[in-house]
Design an enzyme around this catalytic site. Structure first.
Site, short mmCIF file in Angstrom:
data_model
loop_
_atom_site.label_atom_id
_atom_site.label_comp_id
_atom_site.label_asym_id
_atom_site.label_seq_id
_atom_site.Cartn_x
_atom_site.Cartn_y
_atom_site.Cartn_z
N GLU A 11 55.71 5.55 -39.25
CA GLU A 11 56.93 5.49 -40.21
C GLU A 11 57.56 4.32 -40.55
OE1 GLU A 11 58.95 10.10 -39.15
OE2 GLU A 11 60.13 8.15 -39.01
N ASP B 286 72.16 5.54 -40.34
CA ASP B 286 71.33 4.78 -39.48
C ASP B 286 72.72 4.03 -38.55
OD1 ASP B 286 68.66 4.63 -39.78
OD2 ASP B 286 68.91 4.25 -41.48
N TYR C 263 61.02 17.14 -39.05
CA TYR C 263 61.66 16.17 -38.10
C TYR C 263 63.03 16.59 -37.36
CZ TYR C 263 63.11 11.22 -36.86
OH TYR C 263 63.57 10.08 -36.52
#
Lengths: 271, 402
Positions: free
Chosen positions: A49, A60, A175
């Protein structure tokens, strides 16, 4: 069959789990990204990734935020990330590469232009953090037409109904975000993950990976017992941040190999 | 004028091509929960009565419309009327929305509220309502802004809030918003995120608008009572765009009323140092959970903005404004730092009102237009806040140190 599918089929046949490391393209600088990708492969990565840095990475934590800032300060852009993938693809035709990032750089390039450039570069999948399925039908159609998988996130807050909707929209793998929080946050609730993953797998129709908060061989192994793939990002980026430039590749390789060994012990235990 | 526009957004939060929900999956259920709670409250007479009670007795509403006679006389043309949001408790329109969201948080049983703030006005308003209703309160503020707005940081602390300096990115409002969003993702079950403007993912642009339209709804009545008719133009500043949507929205069906949104031209649109995504025709993009006009470079990275007014210093704009621009129902222009300062000083000296630098942008636009218009024309300006917070900025520009 796509590279991602081939990879998961091979792993399944071998009774092994996929190891998916994440690095931010251009961190610490763009000359090191390709060598880092080679190191990840040597250490046993199955899929890479590659983070596309963005100025406002809302999902993030501080580690990947700083990586994005370092990369952007050196001029990294989506177009240059695609250039790196093209160079990687010239030497490795087997390992899938998934771009992970945010919507705006893609919108600035344009859906059609992005999908075509990504296909030509040899990108296999794309995960856009701030594109839930209901907001990106046109984008999904563009990448699908280019033969690229769109990977979606599922979260601890997602309902069973949502599992099905997201599984319908995505391809390649799903995911599962293993915690409520941003990338790199602490404390995984393994019981929660253990109760969720089988229910996701039941409706997914594709492999399920788990990421966010996996920090070492031990946690990777515990996740590996539950899921088809283990994603590790912040911990690797930390290794990059902490290493002197000439040691970056070696240190990352050592760290990732440790995870690989732990995951393969799992395969041994089952076989 | 499309009738449909008044009923925007659609069920998914879209204003034409703008708005929507662009967030990571973890927040999707929280936004749905919020939307459902808000939809229930807006129909609930008990909620509405409590909100009205608080706005009247705690905020001090309705705020008056004041005829700035000396200023109008001096300009020699149209009459300038000021909707006095500066007279609200905490000194700006921000509190209207904070009260609404705080009552909603109370309904939803959330013990903790968080907010982002730029100059600190929304942070102060959030800290105020948190104290009033007994919530734990955390305010995220760019570390650059923490330095520039020490007095507001202290105000928030006096009110019992924790102020967290944000060190990422450009260390300003947009980064504070990113950080608040990260907090929300992490603490989603017990936390209510009070967004301060008509931006963010659906339902925020709709919800904040609904809580701010009290401004425009009061004007509809007050104009008829005080001036016998509706104004010819409504003029308001646009950063994220909450005071402007609040005063514009009730006027959308009034085709004869021109709506003028005033962005910050900073040092001039042509210099690139501005905060005017609409006026400069920035590209559409995705930022902070919605699609809208976003100031960005050719690679889609959000660029740094500039304005003398911290409250307008934001690279995007609420999605409904993006739509109002495209549809032509509202017009958007920009006013420079210097023009805003001139208007600031004029209002101080001629009317004894110290306006916020944000509001001074709207006033500057009215002052540009008034001399060219007949004396019986009425320009209604939203004076969104008072200027006490801007003493340091203005003094510095005049070469004065405290």
């Amino acid at each position: 069959m796509s590279r991602i599918q081939i990879t998961f089929q091979r792993l399944q046949a071998e009774g092994r789990k996929a190891l998916i490391p994440f690095i931010t393209a251009g961190d610490p600088d763009d000359e090191l990204t390709l060598p880092l990708m080679r190191s990840l492969i040597k250490a046993g990565a199955d899929i890479i990734e590659l983070g596309v840095p963005f100025s406002d990475p809302m999902a993030d934590g501080p580690v990947i935020q700083r990586a994005s800032e370092r990369a952007l300060a050196k001029g990294m852009s989506l177009a240059r990330v695609l250039g790196i993938v093209r160079a990687f693809r010239a030497e490795d035709t087997a390992t899938p590469v998934v771009l992970m990032g945010y919507a705006n750089p893609i919108e600035a390039m344009g859906f059609g232009a992005f999908a075509e450039a990504a296909r030509q570069a040899g990108v296999d999948g794309v995960l856009v953090v701030d594109y839930p399925p209901e907001e990106c039908a046109e984008f999904t159609a563009s990448v699908r037409a280019a033969g690229i998988d769109q990977i979606f996130l599922l979260a601890p807050t997602s309902s069973e109904q949502r599992f099905r909707e997201v599984a319908q929209a995505g391809s390649g793998y799903l995911y599962y975000v293993s915690l409520k929080g941003v990338t790199g946050a602490a404390s995984l609730d393994f019981d929660e993950i253990a109760s969720r993953i089988p229910r996701i797998r039941a409706v997914a129709g594709m492999p399920v990976g788990v990421g966010f908060g996996i920090r070492d061989a031990e946690t990777a192994k515990r996740i590996g017992m539950l899921a088809d793939a283990v994603v590790i990002g912040s911990r690797i980026v930390q290794e990059i941040e902490a290493s002197p430039r000439e040691r970056v590749c070696a240190n990352v390789e050592t760290f990732v190999r440790g995870i690989r060994v732990a995951l393969d012990e799992l395969a041994g235990a089952y076989s | 004028m499309a009738d449909g526009q008044h009923s925007f957004p659609d069920a998914q939060g879209h204003f034409g091509p703008y708005g929507g929900i662009f967030v990571a999956e973890t927040l999707m259920p929280a936004l749905e929960e919020l939307r459902a709670a808000f939809e229930a409250c807006r129909e609930d007479q008990t909620f509405i009565a409590e909100l009205e009670h608080e706005l009247r007795h705690y905020v001090g509403r309705p705020s008056p419309i004041y005829h700035a006679r000396r200023l109008s006389e001096k300009l020699g043309g149209a009459q300038i009327l000021l909707k006095r949001e500066d007279l609200n408790h905490t000194g700006a329109h921000k509190v209207n929305n904070c009260i609404g969201q705080a009552l909603l948080a109370k309904r939803m049983g959330k013990p903790r509220v968080i907010a982002e703030t730029g100059a600190g006005q929304h942070g102060v308003a959030t800290a105020t309502v948190a104290a009033r209703y007994g919530f734990e309160c955390v305010v995220y503020m760019g570390s650059e802004d923490v330095k520039r707005q020490a007095a507001n940081v202290y105000r928030m602390k006096l009110l019992g809030a924790s102020v967290v300096p944000v060190e990422s990115g450009s260390k300003t409002l947009k980064d504070a918003l990113n950080e608040a969003m990260r907090d929300w993702v992490t603490n989603v079950s017990g936390t209510f995120y009070i967004i301060g403007t008509v931006a963010g993912p659906h339902p925020y642009p709709m919800m904040v608008r609904e809580f701010q339209t009290v401004i425009g709804r009061e004007c509809l009545t007050q104009m008829v009572e005080g001036f016998g008719r509706q104004p010819d133009m409504v003029i308001a500043c646009v950063g994220g765009g909450s005071n402007s949507i609040g005063i514009f929205h009730p006027y959308i069906p009034f085709d004869d009323v021109r709506l003028l949104g005033v962005e910050a031209a900073g040092e001039g649109i042509e210099t690139g140092r501005h905060s005017a995504p609409l006026t400069s025709n920035a590209r559409a993009g995705v930022l902070h959970g919605n699609r809208t006009y976003v100031m960005q470079d050719e690679n889609g990275q959000v660029i740094e903005t500039h304005s003398i007014s911290a409250g307008l210093d934001y690279p995007a704009v609420g999605p409904e404004h993006a739509w109002l621009k495209d549809s032509g129902r509202a017009e958007y222009l920009a006013v420079t730092d210097t023009e805003a300062l001139d208007a600031f000083h004029a209002l101080c000296r001629l009317e004894g009102i110290i306006p916020a630098l944000e509001s001074a942008h709207a006033l500057a636009q009215a002052m540009k237009l008034a001399p060219g218009l007949a004396r019986d024309k009425l320009l209604l300006v939203c004076l969104s806040g008072r200027g006490d917070k801007d003493m340091h900025t203005v003094a510095e520009r005049s070469g004065i140190q405290f």
